[in-house]
Design an enzyme around this catalytic site. Structure first.
Site, PDB file in Angstrom:
ATOM      1  N   ASP A 156     -13.691  11.200  10.029  1.00 53.21           N
ATOM      2  CA  ASP A 156     -12.759  10.134   9.619  1.00 53.21           C
ATOM      3  C   ASP A 156     -11.343  10.687   9.682  1.00 53.21           C
ATOM      4  O   ASP A 156     -11.150  11.905   9.692  1.00 53.21           O
ATOM      5  CB  ASP A 156     -13.078   9.643   8.201  1.00 53.21           C
ATOM      6  N   ARG A 169       0.805  -1.221   0.000  1.00 50.50           N
ATOM      7  CA  ARG A 169       0.000   0.000   0.000  1.00 50.50           C
ATOM      8  C   ARG A 169       0.841   1.274   0.000  1.00 50.50           C
ATOM      9  O   ARG A 169       0.362   2.344  -0.357  1.00 50.50           O
ATOM     10  CB  ARG A 169      -0.943   0.002   1.195  1.00 50.50           C
TER      11      ARG A 169
HETATM   12  C1  LIG Z   1     -14.457   0.042   7.652  1.00 49.86           C
HETATM   13  S1  LIG Z   1     -14.793   1.749   7.696  1.00 49.86           S
HETATM   14  C2  LIG Z   1     -16.435   1.737   8.410  1.00 49.86           C
HETATM   15  C3  LIG Z   1     -17.353   2.753   7.766  1.00 49.86           C
HETATM   16  C4  LIG Z   1     -18.784   2.764   8.312  1.00 49.86           C
HETATM   17  N1  LIG Z   1     -18.843   3.162   9.680  1.00 49.86           N
HETATM   18  C5  LIG Z   1     -19.453   1.424   8.104  1.00 49.86           C
HETATM   19  O1  LIG Z   1     -19.756   0.724   9.068  1.00 49.86           O
HETATM   20  O2  LIG Z   1     -19.710   1.066   6.959  1.00 49.86           O
HETATM   21  C6  LIG Z   1     -13.777   2.312   9.040  1.00 49.86           C
HETATM   22  C7  LIG Z   1     -13.398   3.787   8.938  1.00 49.86           C
HETATM   23  O3  LIG Z   1     -12.817   4.213  10.170  1.00 49.86           O
HETATM   24  C8  LIG Z   1     -11.793   5.141   9.869  1.00 49.86           C
HETATM   25  N2  LIG Z   1     -10.880   5.225  11.005  1.00 49.86           N
HETATM   26  C9  LIG Z   1      -9.961   4.300  11.408  1.00 49.86           C
HETATM   27  N3  LIG Z   1      -9.294   4.760  12.470  1.00 49.86           N
HETATM   28  C10 LIG Z   1      -9.783   5.996  12.748  1.00 49.86           C
HETATM   29  C11 LIG Z   1      -9.473   6.971  13.730  1.00 49.86           C
HETATM   30  N4  LIG Z   1      -8.513   6.778  14.634  1.00 49.86           N
HETATM   31  N5  LIG Z   1     -10.188   8.123  13.715  1.00 49.86           N
HETATM   32  C12 LIG Z   1     -11.148   8.353  12.790  1.00 49.86           C
HETATM   33  N6  LIG Z   1     -11.471   7.453  11.835  1.00 49.86           N
HETATM   34  C13 LIG Z   1     -10.800   6.293  11.814  1.00 49.86           C
HETATM   35  C14 LIG Z   1     -11.153   4.578   8.614  1.00 49.86           C
HETATM   36  O4  LIG Z   1     -10.438   5.585   7.902  1.00 49.86           O
HETATM   37  C15 LIG Z   1     -12.366   4.040   7.849  1.00 49.86           C
HETATM   38  O5  LIG Z   1     -12.864   4.961   6.907  1.00 49.86           O
END
Ligand SMILES: C[S@@+](CC[C@H](N)C(=O)[O-])C[C@H]1O[C@@H](n2cnc3c(N)ncnc32)[C@H](O)[C@@H]1O
Length: 283
Positions: free
Chosen positions: A149, A44
């Site tokens: 995010d 990545r």
């Molecule tokens: C798998 S997605 C889930 C999206 C949505 N909530 C769903 O259930 O479909 C997880 C998201 O969390 C974000 N994320 C991960 N760590 C984070 C952090 N420390 N603070 C804010 N966002 C975070 C990632 O960038 C990603 O876009």
């Protein structure tokens, strides 16, 4: 195992550099990268090394670790590290529950929802569709949804609100005509969320493991789904405590189906079902 097949044009990300990077990511963003993610991370990062003109992973790791945690490159790196998988009405039972069982507690109130870890916005707009229906039915005067995010790239997508046409499949039929615009481009068909719905949303670039002071403290609902799963237990506890602080008493925290908090239930919380928790009202 033939290790040479893992080599990229920049050589390999050494174990030492993987450990330095994963420790940095864990300490600052709460995301735990186990050893099995080594080659995933190596792959990545390729576009970052190309763009910056480095010739080895070691050079890149030295560079990025010397930047402040708030620097552009650290956020570019987090863009490629995080998993952004999402879809409209993902785990759709939560939306049914919201509309039929949870929202009636707050009929007559302006509704505020936080989608914590909102990715490209599908969760936010799914919530907006449900709440727009409730507004139209006269159950709530108005609503507003915040999404946050850590990935700037993904937030840009959320703000644009343009999605490939195939994503409509998970949107209830009745909502499609009302809340979606269709592009005329036949080769690359897309949809866009109508501006009336977008006007009820706001996207913020905030780290859930950092200090979030820009968000209100009186949400009736916090959705934090499929995000806690990337954090270890200690960070999960920290983040859940923060999310609960932003809920008004009687408000609900909804987590993903694989993220039950039952084994680490924070004080002051009632279990409604394994993924739905209510902040207890003080009597
Ligand atoms: C798998 S997605 C889930 C999206 C949505 N909530 C769903 O259930 O479909 C997880 C998201 O969390 C974000 N994320 C991960 N760590 C984070 C952090 N420390 N603070 C804010 N966002 C975070 C990632 O960038 C990603 O876009």
């Amino acid at each position: 195992m033939d290790e040479t097949r893992f080599k990229t044009e920049f050589g390999k990300l050494s174990q030492r550099d993987f450990s330095r990077l994963s420790q940095f990511i864990y300490e600052n963003f709460g995301i735990f990268l186990p050893d099995k993610k080594h080659y995933l991370l190596q792959n990545r990062l390729i576009p970052r090394l190309r763009e910056l003109g480095f010739s080895s992973y070691g050079q890149y790791v030295d560079y990025v670790l010397n930047q402040g945690t708030e620097s552009e490159e650290v956020f570019e790196m987090m863009n490629v590290v995080s998993t952004n998988k999402t879809e409209f009405f993902r785990e759709k039972e939560h939306f049914t529950l919201l509309q039929q069982k949870l929202l009636p507690d707050f009929y007559g109130e302006n509704i505020r929802v936080w989608s914590a870890g909102c990715s490209s916005g599908e969760e936010v707009y799914s919530l907006a569709m449900v709440l727009a229906e409730e507004k139209e039915a006269g159950h709530i005067p108005d609503f507003f949804i915040y999404g946050n995010d850590i990935s700037k790239r993904i937030l840009h997508k959320a703000i644009q609100a343009i999605y490939p046409y195939k994503e409509v499949e998970s949107i209830p039929f009745a909502y499609r005509k009302k809340y979606l615009l269709r592009s005329k481009n036949k080769e690359n068909p897309t949809i866009r969320i109508v501006p009336e719905l977008r006007a009820h949303t706001r996207f913020l670039w905030e780290n859930l493991t950092g200090n979030i002071e820009t968000l209100p403290y009186d949400f009736q609902f916090v959705f934090c789904r499929n995000t806690l799963i990337y954090f270890d237990r200690e960070t999960q506890n920290k983040v859940v405590t923060r999310l609960l602080k932003h809920l008004k008493p009687g408000g609900y925290l909804i987590v993903g189906h694989s993220e039950s908090l039952l084994h680490q239930l924070p004080p002051g919380v009632k279990v409604i079902q394994p993924t739905v928790y209510q902040k207890i009202k003080k009597s």
